[in-house]
Design an enzyme around this catalytic site. Structure first.
Site, mmCIF file in Angstrom:
data_model
loop_
_atom_site.group_PDB
_atom_site.id
_atom_site.type_symbol
_atom_site.label_atom_id
_atom_site.label_comp_id
_atom_site.label_asym_id
_atom_site.label_seq_id
_atom_site.Cartn_x
_atom_site.Cartn_y
_atom_site.Cartn_z
ATOM 1 N N ARG A 61 6.251 3.156 -2.810
ATOM 2 C CA ARG A 61 5.619 3.768 -4.239
ATOM 3 C C ARG A 61 6.252 5.191 -4.253
ATOM 4 O O ARG A 61 6.162 5.692 -3.335
ATOM 5 C CB ARG A 61 4.302 3.692 -4.441
ATOM 6 C CG ARG A 61 3.602 2.426 -4.884
ATOM 7 C CD ARG A 61 3.947 1.835 -6.162
ATOM 8 N NE ARG A 61 3.547 0.505 -6.419
ATOM 9 C CZ ARG A 61 4.152 -0.762 -6.279
ATOM 10 N NH1 ARG A 61 5.325 -0.723 -5.739
ATOM 11 N NH2 ARG A 61 3.455 -1.823 -6.664
ATOM 12 N N GLU A 76 9.514 5.654 -13.293
ATOM 13 C CA GLU A 76 10.429 4.760 -13.233
ATOM 14 C C GLU A 76 10.693 4.099 -14.938
ATOM 15 O O GLU A 76 9.590 3.945 -15.529
ATOM 16 C CB GLU A 76 9.847 3.458 -12.583
ATOM 17 C CG GLU A 76 10.133 4.080 -11.127
ATOM 18 C CD GLU A 76 9.655 3.006 -9.988
ATOM 19 O OE1 GLU A 76 9.154 1.845 -10.564
ATOM 20 O OE2 GLU A 76 9.501 3.135 -8.756
ATOM 21 N N HIS A 110 13.878 -0.414 -8.283
ATOM 22 C CA HIS A 110 12.844 -0.914 -7.985
ATOM 23 C C HIS A 110 12.858 -2.408 -8.131
ATOM 24 O O HIS A 110 12.084 -3.032 -8.716
ATOM 25 C CB HIS A 110 11.545 -0.448 -8.859
ATOM 26 C CG HIS A 110 9.928 -0.752 -8.212
ATOM 27 N ND1 HIS A 110 9.023 -0.182 -8.580
ATOM 28 C CD2 HIS A 110 9.733 -1.684 -7.391
ATOM 29 C CE1 HIS A 110 7.873 -0.506 -7.902
ATOM 30 N NE2 HIS A 110 8.443 -1.566 -7.443
HETATM 31 P P1 NAD Z 1 0.241 -4.908 3.172
HETATM 32 O O1 NAD Z 1 -1.078 -4.680 2.291
HETATM 33 O O2 NAD Z 1 0.464 -6.257 3.787
HETATM 34 O O3 NAD Z 1 0.441 -3.627 4.067
HETATM 35 C C1 NAD Z 1 0.198 -2.094 3.887
HETATM 36 C C2 NAD Z 1 -0.409 -1.776 5.215
HETATM 37 O O4 NAD Z 1 -0.477 -0.102 4.962
HETATM 38 C C3 NAD Z 1 -1.516 -2.356 5.650
HETATM 39 O O5 NAD Z 1 -1.335 -2.562 6.983
HETATM 40 C C4 NAD Z 1 -2.456 -1.043 5.574
HETATM 41 O O6 NAD Z 1 -3.517 -1.004 6.625
HETATM 42 C C5 NAD Z 1 -1.541 0.065 5.585
HETATM 43 N N1 NAD Z 1 -2.065 1.470 5.113
HETATM 44 C C6 NAD Z 1 -2.862 1.696 4.095
HETATM 45 N N2 NAD Z 1 -3.094 3.190 4.146
HETATM 46 C C7 NAD Z 1 -2.424 3.509 5.289
HETATM 47 C C8 NAD Z 1 -2.560 5.049 5.670
HETATM 48 N N3 NAD Z 1 -2.834 6.022 5.252
HETATM 49 N N4 NAD Z 1 -1.758 5.147 7.043
HETATM 50 C C9 NAD Z 1 -1.077 4.066 7.523
HETATM 51 N N5 NAD Z 1 -1.229 2.810 7.035
HETATM 52 C C10 NAD Z 1 -1.944 2.682 6.029
HETATM 53 O O7 NAD Z 1 1.217 -4.543 1.907
HETATM 54 P P2 NAD Z 1 2.877 -4.724 1.909
HETATM 55 O O8 NAD Z 1 2.750 -6.332 1.228
HETATM 56 O O9 NAD Z 1 3.407 -4.608 2.974
HETATM 57 O O10 NAD Z 1 3.235 -3.708 0.904
HETATM 58 C C11 NAD Z 1 2.983 -2.347 0.908
HETATM 59 C C12 NAD Z 1 3.168 -1.548 -0.192
HETATM 60 O O11 NAD Z 1 4.694 -1.847 -0.598
HETATM 61 C C13 NAD Z 1 2.523 -2.166 -1.410
HETATM 62 O O12 NAD Z 1 1.322 -1.457 -1.607
HETATM 63 C C14 NAD Z 1 3.297 -1.769 -2.596
HETATM 64 O O13 NAD Z 1 3.100 -0.388 -3.074
HETATM 65 C C15 NAD Z 1 4.824 -1.571 -1.976
HETATM 66 N N6 NAD Z 1 5.533 -2.694 -2.385
HETATM 67 C C16 NAD Z 1 7.002 -2.373 -3.054
HETATM 68 C C17 NAD Z 1 7.866 -3.325 -3.523
HETATM 69 C C18 NAD Z 1 9.009 -3.074 -4.264
HETATM 70 O O14 NAD Z 1 9.621 -3.804 -4.676
HETATM 71 N N7 NAD Z 1 9.847 -2.099 -3.700
HETATM 72 C C19 NAD Z 1 7.437 -4.583 -3.332
HETATM 73 C C20 NAD Z 1 6.231 -5.086 -2.514
HETATM 74 C C21 NAD Z 1 5.427 -4.201 -2.069
#
Ligand code: NAD
Length: 308
Positions: A226, A255, A274
């Protein structure tokens, strides 16, 4: 009570064709219909949506078709007793491949060759500019679905992979795990700092002036999570002052990225709109997840990806 209707809010068209998404629920035990703003919902309704809406708090269950649900007020859902689920678990390959392609391009220079191809120019880079990602160190910050997928891909390319994670449980392909309060130690030797954490109060502005200063000056930031996780003004300053070498960015503080943003002008910044999770079968992956949860809901089982 059981569900008797699944609604698809038209905002899903931000990322998928809405009609094809509705059609993907053909075999579901309950009917599916498209809905716009202003509809009245009841406890036997489920809604799959991209955006939050106040009227959703009258439904039985709301599914956010994004992994990042930072725009939803989870407390309001808890207070209203409405279940909220997100779409994590399905973006490993899509976002993982874009992150890897950013790293490969920044090392092997695809983006620079295409820039020059657009000018019909046979451009040869300075001898010391290209490198291989093999043997380079990547630090993956956040080892969930996407972070793990990136880590395995980096490992397969022969990179040295370290990670930042709240638990110290080992992760395949990751040689060293740092806790969030060891972020500086984790990123200071990395050639690629890859952000895959959700946007939360703790991760807001996680990379800012101090971090760019201590990062290697030949390091690249890859942000597929994000926008606000990176302080964008600090990133622009760091790029201008050669504190870091470049970036691959799929997400931004605002965005679409405004035309006036200085980020457009850097040769060593790759910008994508994105669309890291885009694939021609995204609507089917999302529908599978929603259908699994409809079955769980009707059987009284715990919902997958419940976040409130
Ligand atoms: P997920 O929930 O599987 O993984 C997120 C991980 O981050 C978890 O393991 C969590 O414990 C960890 N985490 C949270 N806070 C933390 C911190 N302060 N320090 C270290 N680790 C921490 O989610 P995901 O599917 O892997 O997606 C991650 C993020 O990517 C989403 O929240 C979303 O914002 C973003 N995303 C972006 C796109 C895109 O199109 N660019 C697509 C999907 C997701």
């Amino acid at each position: 009570p059981d569900l008797d209707q699944l609604y698809v809010h038209e905002s899903v068209e931000n990322v998928i064709p809405k009609e094809a998404f509705v059609d993907a629920f053909d075999d579901l035990s309950i009917p599916t219909a498209l809905v716009g703003d202003g509809h009245e919902f009841g406890r036997t309704d489920a809604i799959a949506t991209y955006v939050p809406r106040p009227e959703f708090l009258d439904a039985g269950w709301v599914h956010c078709i994004r992994a990042g649900y930072d725009e939803f007020d989870t407390e309001a859902y808890e207070d209203a007793g409405v279940r909220l689920t997100n779409s994590t678990g399905i973006h490993g390959s899509t976002v993982g491949e874009l992150a890897l392609s950013f790293m490969l391009s920044l090392a092997r220079l695809d983006h620079r060759y295409r820039d020059h191809q657009n000018q019909r120019t046979w451009w040869e880079p300075p001898y010391d500019r290209p490198f291989t990602i093999e043997n380079e160190r990547a630090c993956v910050v956040g080892l969930g679905t996407i972070g793990k997928a990136i880590a395995t891909r980096c490992d397969a390319m022969g990179m040295e992979v370290v990670g930042v994670r709240r638990s110290d449980e080992p992760v395949p392909g990751v040689s060293d795990i740092f806790s969030p309060d060891e972020l500086h130690e984790a990123i200071e030797d990395a050639r690629f700092v890859v952000l895959t954490v959700p946007h939360t109060p703790e991760t807001d502005g996680m990379l800012s002036d101090e971090e760019f200063e201590l990062m290697r000056d030949d390091a690249y930031v890859i942000n597929v999570a994000r926008g606000p996780i990176v302080d964008e003004d600090a990133l622009v300053d760091a790029l201008e002052d050669d504190e870091i070498a470049g970036a691959g960015l799929d997400v931004f503080e605002t965005e679409p990225l405004p035309e006036a943003s200085p980020l457009w002008d850097f040769d060593e910044v790759i910008i994508s709109p994105h669309k890291a999770s885009a694939t021609n079968r995204y609507h089917l992956d999302l529908a599978d997840l929603v259908m699994e949860n409809v079955h769980r809901y009707q059987s009284g089982d715990l919902l997958k990806n419940r976040v409130a």
